[in-house]
Design an enzyme around this catalytic site. Sequence first.
Site, PDB file in Angstrom:
ATOM      1  N   LYS A 249       0.873  -1.183   0.000  1.00 23.60           N
ATOM      2  CA  LYS A 249       0.000   0.000   0.000  1.00 23.60           C
ATOM      3  C   LYS A 249       0.900   1.221   0.000  1.00 23.60           C
ATOM      4  O   LYS A 249       0.879   2.068   0.895  1.00 23.60           O
ATOM      5  CB  LYS A 249      -0.934  -0.046   1.221  1.00 23.60           C
ATOM      6  CG  LYS A 249      -2.024   1.005   1.231  1.00 23.60           C
ATOM      7  CD  LYS A 249      -3.139   0.762   0.216  1.00 23.60           C
ATOM      8  CE  LYS A 249      -4.109   1.931   0.217  1.00 23.60           C
ATOM      9  NZ  LYS A 249      -5.160   1.803  -0.831  1.00 23.60           N
TER      10      LYS A 249
ATOM     11  N   ASP B 148      -5.492  -3.121  -2.326  1.00 22.32           N
ATOM     12  CA  ASP B 148      -6.920  -3.058  -2.643  1.00 22.32           C
ATOM     13  C   ASP B 148      -7.167  -3.536  -4.072  1.00 22.32           C
ATOM     14  O   ASP B 148      -8.123  -4.272  -4.344  1.00 22.32           O
ATOM     15  CB  ASP B 148      -7.498  -1.654  -2.394  1.00 22.32           C
ATOM     16  CG  ASP B 148      -6.652  -0.529  -2.969  1.00 22.32           C
ATOM     17  OD1 ASP B 148      -5.524  -0.791  -3.441  1.00 22.32           O
ATOM     18  OD2 ASP B 148      -7.111   0.633  -2.938  1.00 22.32           O
TER      19      ASP B 148
ATOM     20  N   ASP C 183      -7.112 -15.679   2.700  1.00 23.84           N
ATOM     21  CA  ASP C 183      -8.479 -16.184   2.926  1.00 23.84           C
ATOM     22  C   ASP C 183      -9.337 -15.936   1.690  1.00 23.84           C
ATOM     23  O   ASP C 183     -10.133 -16.784   1.288  1.00 23.84           O
ATOM     24  CB  ASP C 183      -9.132 -15.485   4.131  1.00 23.84           C
ATOM     25  CG  ASP C 183      -8.966 -16.284   5.414  1.00 23.84           C
ATOM     26  OD1 ASP C 183      -7.991 -17.058   5.509  1.00 23.84           O
ATOM     27  OD2 ASP C 183      -9.807 -16.138   6.328  1.00 23.84           O
TER      28      ASP C 183
HETATM   29 MG    MG Z   1      -5.866 -15.952   8.573  1.00 27.22          MG
END
Ligand code: MG
Length: 359
Positions: A191, A223, A251
């Site tokens: 970022k 992002d 994830d």
């Molecule tokens: Mg995790």
Amino acid sequence: MQAKIALLPGDGIGPEVVNEGVKVLNAIAQRFDHNFSFTENLIGGIAIDETGNPLPDDTLAACLQADAVLLGAVGGPKWDDPTASVRPEQGLLRIRKEMGLFANVRPVKIYPALAQSSTLKPEVIANVDMVIIRELTGGLYFGQPQGRQDTENGRAALDTMYYTEGEIERLLRVGFTLAQQRRKKITSVDKANVLASSRLWREIAHEVRQDYPDVDYEDMLVDACAMHLIRRPGDFDVIVTENMFGDILSDEASMLAGSMGMLPSASLAEGAKGLYEPIHGSAPDIAGQGIANPLATILSCAMLLRTSLGLNEEADLIESTVDIFLAEGYRTADLACNDEKILGATEVGDFIAQGILQH
Ligand code: MG
Ligand code: IPM
């Protein structure tokens, strides 16, 4: 070969899936004439309940002595009180730090047999085959100062994202080296338009890339990366990023594969030592029912054999047996769509172990 493997089953479904991993490792030992010895120790919530400490000293000692560590999962609602001073996750963070496990390697690949399990369209996920390498012992998770304060504006809290150039460089080199063995593409995620630590990250990435001219390099803001993972996931090969960004992006990426129940991970130190674990959590809602999917743990055992013990043929055999399991239409509850054959954790472990022995 002789090898010492430390088992940390942990909480929730952790013990159920680690059992199946051990079954598969024993089958490999038998089939290839290896001698694997196991120790078993407490970590996480169960360690808090029994000792008051999420990482007891004997657990840490067993891990430091072992050639590799296999972990199930830690945590659960019982220990979730945000005001508690001792939490299961502290055990995990401490073992990462104490063992120097700075590189968390999370491969995401699509099993054609499971294309239906993903929430994304088959054509979007068709060519997904990426590895996320997350920095694991620095950044927001460990930076100081960290904590709470009482101020004139009421309660306040702070965390610190801190990186040294050495921490960034060694993680990037793991990524570039892996990219050289794969499709030779790397995406460094930061970022840099906002954070000073990310600007240092990018500066060092641009220096390190000079040593890997054969690798195609790109910078990407975190992002934008979150968006492109859904939009064109097949374009990624190796992604390298800092601790917290990697936690979130991995994830997200795991859902490309349809279920977190399929994805293994390795956390690596300098040298061959590593800790291997499924990326899913302790799933307290299904613990004790025998329906957990042990494949992520079994695939983590394959990573363990390949990366810490150098046993490539053995690792390949585990992975190809998992392929056969799926191709023959067997599923676990989390992967089931319609009339496939649904097996419980023990039956899955038996199937893979038998496949290995009969090969
Ligand atoms: Mg995790
Ligand atoms: C992970 C987990 C852990 C993390 C938690 C359990 C502390 O989410 O391994 O990704 O945030 O690192």
